[in-house]
Design a protein around this motif. Structure first.
Motif, PDB file in Angstrom:
ATOM      1  N   UNK A   1      45.241  68.694  -4.484  1.00 54.05           N
ATOM      2  CA  UNK A   1      46.602  69.177  -4.674  1.00 54.05           C
ATOM      3  C   UNK A   1      47.494  68.196  -3.928  1.00 54.05           C
ATOM      4  N   UNK A   2      48.301  67.374  -4.629  1.00 48.22           N
ATOM      5  CA  UNK A   2      49.083  66.350  -3.940  1.00 48.22           C
ATOM      6  C   UNK A   2      50.109  66.917  -2.960  1.00 48.22           C
ATOM      7  N   UNK A   3      50.496  68.169  -3.143  1.00 53.74           N
ATOM      8  CA  UNK A   3      51.484  68.779  -2.254  1.00 53.74           C
ATOM      9  C   UNK A   3      50.838  69.350  -0.986  1.00 53.74           C
ATOM     10  N   UNK A   4      49.582  69.794  -1.101  1.00 49.49           N
ATOM     11  CA  UNK A   4      48.906  70.409   0.039  1.00 49.49           C
ATOM     12  C   UNK A   4      47.434  70.007  -0.001  1.00 49.49           C
ATOM     13  N   UNK A   5      47.041  69.144   0.926  1.00 52.32           N
ATOM     14  CA  UNK A   5      45.667  68.640   0.927  1.00 52.32           C
ATOM     15  C   UNK A   5      44.630  69.735   1.165  1.00 52.32           C
ATOM     16  N   UNK A   6      45.011  70.820   1.817  1.00 53.82           N
ATOM     17  CA  UNK A   6      44.070  71.904   2.115  1.00 53.82           C
ATOM     18  C   UNK A   6      43.754  72.759   0.890  1.00 53.82           C
ATOM     19  N   UNK A   7      44.552  72.646  -0.154  1.00 52.93           N
ATOM     20  CA  UNK A   7      44.359  73.472  -1.341  1.00 52.93           C
ATOM     21  C   UNK A   7      43.715  72.706  -2.498  1.00 52.93           C
ATOM     22  N   UNK A   8      42.816  71.798  -2.175  1.00 52.76           N
ATOM     23  CA  UNK A   8      42.065  71.094  -3.214  1.00 52.76           C
ATOM     24  C   UNK A   8      41.088  72.078  -3.841  1.00 52.76           C
ATOM     25  N   UNK A   9      40.803  71.897  -5.134  1.00 54.80           N
ATOM     26  CA  UNK A   9      39.887  72.846  -5.762  1.00 54.80           C
ATOM     27  C   UNK A   9      38.692  72.121  -6.363  1.00 54.80           C
ATOM     28  N   UNK A  10      37.565  72.772  -6.278  1.00 52.87           N
ATOM     29  CA  UNK A  10      36.314  72.244  -6.814  1.00 52.87           C
ATOM     30  C   UNK A  10      36.269  72.525  -8.310  1.00 52.87           C
ATOM     31  N   UNK A  11      35.945  71.498  -9.086  1.00 52.82           N
ATOM     32  CA  UNK A  11      35.844  71.641 -10.526  1.00 52.82           C
ATOM     33  C   UNK A  11      34.418  71.289 -10.938  1.00 52.82           C
ATOM     34  N   UNK A  12      33.777  72.203 -11.642  1.00 51.37           N
ATOM     35  CA  UNK A  12      32.449  71.964 -12.197  1.00 51.37           C
ATOM     36  C   UNK A  12      32.551  72.128 -13.704  1.00 51.37           C
ATOM     37  N   UNK A  13      32.238  71.065 -14.421  1.00 47.62           N
ATOM     38  CA  UNK A  13      32.358  71.075 -15.874  1.00 47.62           C
ATOM     39  C   UNK A  13      31.278  70.176 -16.463  1.00 47.62           C
ATOM     40  N   UNK A  14      31.314  69.986 -17.756  1.00 52.09           N
ATOM     41  CA  UNK A  14      30.392  69.044 -18.400  1.00 52.09           C
ATOM     42  C   UNK A  14      31.202  67.835 -18.874  1.00 52.09           C
TER      43      UNK A  14
END
Length: 183
Positions: free
Chosen positions: A69-82
């Motif tokens: 999240x460019x606005x808040x580094x602590x709110x990065x999210x994990x993405x699991x996809x194919x």
């Protein structure tokens, strides 16, 4: 060269050429309109073909990355996809970009009566098609290495801060955060 600088150079060159085109001649204007529409149809057709190729390959390799999240580094999210789903999502973003460009061009040309952008956007549409990473992988047959490695680097205004993180440490940290939230 940086893609943004490359786009700027092409746009400036196209504007210089567009100044020499007599857009007040109705026949020339019709030809430029036809060229613009044909370019957009070709671009959409190629994106459709690339989407079909992605579906046909059906690459179910798991892709894990941390989307910052460019606005808040602590709110990065994990993405699991194919790989298949990731590539289809990228093609979908490209198609939306074409539709937005067509909508803006319709407003500028039909309402504001600008004609030069039709010519410039016809050229830029082809350049964007050539620069599209899913097109390079699935149509041009380039290997998914370097700049074409998934997840694709954004390379936008925020630079490396907005690029997805694929290192094991970042993924492990994001998985821990997700685990804490579930408890």
């Amino acid at each position: 060269m940086n893609p943004a600088v490359n786009n700027l150079v092409i746009s400036l060159a196209a504007m210089q050429v567009a100044r020499r085109i007599p857009f007040d001649d109705p026949q020339v204007l019709v030809y430029v309109r036809i060229a613009y529409v044909a370019t957009q149809v070709i671009v959409l057709g190629v994106y459709y073909y690339v989407a079909q190729q992605i579906k046909k390959k059906n690459d179910q390799t798991v892709l894990k990355y941390v989307e910052p999240n460019p606005m808040n580094k602590d709110e990065s999210k994990l993405v699991t996809t194919t790989v298949r789903d990731y590539d289809l999502a990228e093609v979908s973003k490209l198609v939306r970009g074409v539709y937005m460009g067509v909508a803006m061009m319709a407003f500028m040309h039909l309402y504001l009566k600008y004609t030069q952008p039709l010519f410039i956007q016809a050229l830029m549409g082809l350049k964007t098609l050539y620069d599209a990473k899913p097109v390079a992988i699935h149509l041009l047959g380039k290997p998914a290495e370097g700049d074409l490695k998934r997840p694709f680097k954004a390379g936008g205004m925020f630079g490396a801060a907005s690029d997805p993180q694929t290192d094991k440490a970042a993924i492990d940290e994001a998985e821990k955060k997700v685990g804490k939230k579930e408890e």
